[in-house]
Design an enzyme around this catalytic site. Sequence first.
Site, mmCIF file in Angstrom:
data_model
loop_
_atom_site.group_PDB
_atom_site.id
_atom_site.type_symbol
_atom_site.label_atom_id
_atom_site.label_comp_id
_atom_site.label_asym_id
_atom_site.label_seq_id
_atom_site.Cartn_x
_atom_site.Cartn_y
_atom_site.Cartn_z
ATOM 1 N N ASP A 148 0.835 -1.213 0.000
ATOM 2 C CA ASP A 148 0.000 0.000 0.000
ATOM 3 C C ASP A 148 0.868 1.261 0.000
ATOM 4 O O ASP A 148 2.103 1.189 0.019
ATOM 5 C CB ASP A 148 -0.946 -0.048 1.205
ATOM 6 N N ASP A 218 -10.343 3.360 -3.307
ATOM 7 C CA ASP A 218 -11.089 2.186 -2.840
ATOM 8 C C ASP A 218 -12.508 2.140 -3.413
ATOM 9 O O ASP A 218 -13.208 3.152 -3.458
ATOM 10 C CB ASP A 218 -11.209 2.222 -1.306
HETATM 11 C C1 GAL Z 1 -6.318 1.362 1.842
HETATM 12 C C2 GAL Z 1 -6.386 0.382 0.704
HETATM 13 C C3 GAL Z 1 -7.411 -0.663 1.094
HETATM 14 C C4 GAL Z 1 -6.981 -1.352 2.361
HETATM 15 C C5 GAL Z 1 -6.698 -0.337 3.451
HETATM 16 C C6 GAL Z 1 -6.071 -0.987 4.666
HETATM 17 O O1 GAL Z 1 -5.492 2.368 1.491
HETATM 18 O O2 GAL Z 1 -6.747 1.052 -0.467
HETATM 19 O O3 GAL Z 1 -7.585 -1.580 0.032
HETATM 20 O O4 GAL Z 1 -5.844 -2.119 2.087
HETATM 21 O O5 GAL Z 1 -5.848 0.688 3.008
HETATM 22 O O6 GAL Z 1 -5.743 -0.068 5.664
#
Ligand code: GAL
Length: 419
Positions: A148, A218
């Site tokens: 991430d 997301d």
């Molecule tokens: C976001 C990501 C999500 C999930 C989340 C976890 O940034 O896009 O898919 O992984 O973090 O904290």
Amino acid sequence: MTGVFAMLALLAPTAALDNGVGILPPLGYNTWNALGCSGMSEASVRAAAETLVKTGLRELGYRYVNLDDCWQDPNGRDPWTGEIRPDLTRFPSGMKGLADYLHGTGLLFGIYTDRGLLTCAGRVGSLGHVMQDAQTFASWDVDYVKEDNCYSSTGPNDEDMLFYQFGLFRDALNSTGRSIFFSVCGGGSQLPLANLSYYATDPRGGKNLANAWRVAPDCVEWLTCRWGSAVASRLYDVAGLGGFNDPDMLLASSKGAARRLTPKHSRTQFSLWAILMAPMLIGARLELLDSFDLETYSNSEVLAVSQDALGRQGMMLAQQPSIFEFPFSVWGRPLGDGSWAVLFLNDSPILMTISCDADCWAKLPFAAGTRLHVRDLWTHGEADRPLATVGVPYSVDVPSWGASVMLKFRRTNRQLIAV
Ligand code: GAL
């Protein structure tokens, strides 16, 4: 180029992704939409794995069981060795124990980290520990890593640093000698509705970097999922065997999940993701899936589109763009047997008759006048109008508010023999 970036360029990782996995889009389960952070536990992950087996989803190809954020020890790394540690209160068997269990069940094991100091949910990230974490993951027999984009020292949108750091992780994974699917993710912190297509198009990104790269923030409800699908569609020509545009995970409609769609929307999402050759990671409490959701994810005809070995991503072929008329769109994907999967999607509040008109036909490779058989991939039989003639508008009635009809257009046998 500033001094720092000149230095980064010199140090820049040069190897390309070369891991031999993820030739076709991954199918499986991811914890984030199902459990979020607070619901994470070994028991929930085992329940999901057992359900993949019991429902037959594993046999249909859903093999990845991926932990998202919050598997890590909330107290951080081992102070002596610097090693990343699991939260043993929630995962008493540890990561290797969980991996052994999953592998013993015929499943694969995925894990999550972040290129910054912290993950998006505030657990420890991989910054400064890239090689060490890649080796730790390999020693746990990890098969999939999602990395991430939160808490980077220079912000989430510093592209030079982003490609540099993701590239370091790719190379570290390659150097472990274990074949590990690599998925890069950004999208948590670039809201509202950022266009992340540079992940796909930059020469340091796309297939050179990873097996899958997020193209939008997301997908958390219908509108964000539709946004991601529109961005992925425009990027159809950069995806291929081994590398996929990722409009984010599947939401399902089952109760008890941290995030979910309506049943109708979740079915359209599944069909669209198959057309878009996207990773298909179900984000539901699998043990709570109702029969509708199970039927959705078990549709072998739609899965065959997702897993088509030609490896060409589909795209939007036509749409109603005028804001004064009700919105609809037609999507298509070429398949290895010469046929096309075509999806008719109605975003309007009323039932609509949607047509593949002259412009839409022009996007398909069939000669005008060719007769095509039309099969419905959800009713598993002939479409209501079982024959189409290329060039002549072909219409489908589609219910309102995000419902869709998914068809397959194939030359009739006589023509197949003639060519
Ligand atoms: C976001 C990501 C999500 C999930 C989340 C976890 O940034 O896009 O898919 O992984 O973090 O904290």
